[in-house]
Design a protein around this motif. Sequence first.
Motif, PDB file in Angstrom:
ATOM      1  N   LYS A  67      35.879  -9.277  54.541  1.00 52.79           N
ATOM      2  CA  LYS A  67      35.311  -9.509  53.289  1.00 52.79           C
ATOM      3  C   LYS A  67      34.643 -10.895  53.412  1.00 52.79           C
ATOM      4  CE  LYS A  67      37.778  -6.462  50.469  1.00 52.79           C
ATOM      5  NZ  LYS A  67      39.119  -6.119  49.712  1.00 52.79           N
ATOM      6  N   ALA A 139      32.039  -6.852  54.052  1.00 51.79           N
ATOM      7  CA  ALA A 139      31.379  -6.477  52.778  1.00 51.79           C
ATOM      8  C   ALA A 139      31.034  -7.774  52.150  1.00 51.79           C
ATOM      9  CB  ALA A 139      32.386  -5.621  51.856  1.00 51.79           C
ATOM     10  N   TYR A 141      30.259 -10.311  48.952  1.00 49.84           N
ATOM     11  CA  TYR A 141      30.765 -10.618  47.503  1.00 49.84           C
ATOM     12  C   TYR A 141      29.830 -11.903  47.276  1.00 49.84           C
ATOM     13  CZ  TYR A 141      34.387  -7.095  48.298  1.00 49.84           C
ATOM     14  OH  TYR A 141      34.922  -5.830  48.600  1.00 49.84           O
ATOM     15  N   ARG A 159      21.944  -3.720  46.160  1.00 45.62           N
ATOM     16  CA  ARG A 159      22.981  -3.136  46.914  1.00 45.62           C
ATOM     17  C   ARG A 159      23.576  -3.524  48.093  1.00 45.62           C
ATOM     18  NH1 ARG A 159      24.310   0.608  42.900  1.00 45.62           N
ATOM     19  NH2 ARG A 159      22.450   0.824  41.612  1.00 45.62           N
ATOM     20  N   ALA A 162      28.746  -6.427  47.159  1.00 43.77           N
ATOM     21  CA  ALA A 162      29.672  -5.445  46.632  1.00 43.77           C
ATOM     22  C   ALA A 162      30.137  -5.654  45.237  1.00 43.77           C
ATOM     23  CB  ALA A 162      30.871  -5.627  47.672  1.00 43.77           C
ATOM     24  N   LYS A 163      30.241  -6.940  44.861  1.00 40.69           N
ATOM     25  CA  LYS A 163      30.480  -7.378  43.567  1.00 40.69           C
ATOM     26  C   LYS A 163      29.952  -8.584  43.432  1.00 40.69           C
ATOM     27  CE  LYS A 163      34.895  -4.719  43.389  1.00 40.69           C
ATOM     28  NZ  LYS A 163      36.305  -4.679  42.777  1.00 40.69           N
ATOM     29  N   MET A 205      25.992  -3.916  40.487  1.00 41.83           N
ATOM     30  CA  MET A 205      27.446  -3.887  40.960  1.00 41.83           C
ATOM     31  C   MET A 205      28.350  -4.445  39.846  1.00 41.83           C
ATOM     32  SD  MET A 205      26.815  -2.801  44.025  1.00 41.83           S
ATOM     33  CE  MET A 205      25.431  -1.862  43.185  1.00 41.83           C
TER      34      MET A 205
END
Length: 271
Positions: A67, A139, A141, A159, A162-163, A205
Amino acid sequence: MDKAQLDAAYNNSQAVADFPALLTSFKSMSAEIWPAYAHRRNIRYAPQQDSARTRLDVLYGAGPGRKTLLFIHGGYWQACDKEDFAFIARPFLDRGINVILIEYTLAPQQTMTGIVGEIAQAISFIDANKAALNIEHSALYLAGHSAGGHLTSLFRSDRRIAKAIPISALVDLLPISLCWLNDKLRLTSQEIERFSPVRHIAPGMETLVCVGGGELPELVRHSKEYAQRLLQRGEKARFCAVADDNHFSLLTSLADADSDFFKTVYAFIND
């Protein structure tokens, strides 16, 4: 509110004791980060642009780094440097989360339209160059504080993210255009409409909207209204008011692995 009231309502540095000393402490804490963690600094994400500020720093967390947290600094779009806020990365790095600090050209050298465009370029560069940045399986963030929270909110529908974690975000630019902040920003009516996230709630998201419980009332209002609008539109969102933290102590709480705020953000990333 009249202009004098708006000027006071958005003057975060005047709302705390000895802001210059506070910023110095941020710089000092940040300077301790670089020798302690693997990193790459001042990577140009828009080399075709004639700007020394279109650059980013990558700090590598311990472990596999599945992450990566992208962090956009604040400063009302017209002050501060990415290096000032490296200190927030420590607890994330210690838990295996990479952190990328994104810088952008400041007003008045850049317009709001240009600043938003630079953040779009940064996200595109990071996503397209994951292997080269050694975050190939990570991913992304997105988080940001104050002006950085505003920029984060604008990209919650991307997109590739992720958040999203907007912190003390300024989501309505109309009052910003009516106070001292607009002396350098020079916002146009089109920019106020287009770049006010609270006016454009699109599918996006999952979002954690954060603000300090002890911040100026206008800052709290922005975050509360934004979270409410997201929820009203059926978006997956949560509101987090952090105890009595002000606009700046909120960042020291984020950098504290034992704080409830860090634990909330870390849990949100790992949900």
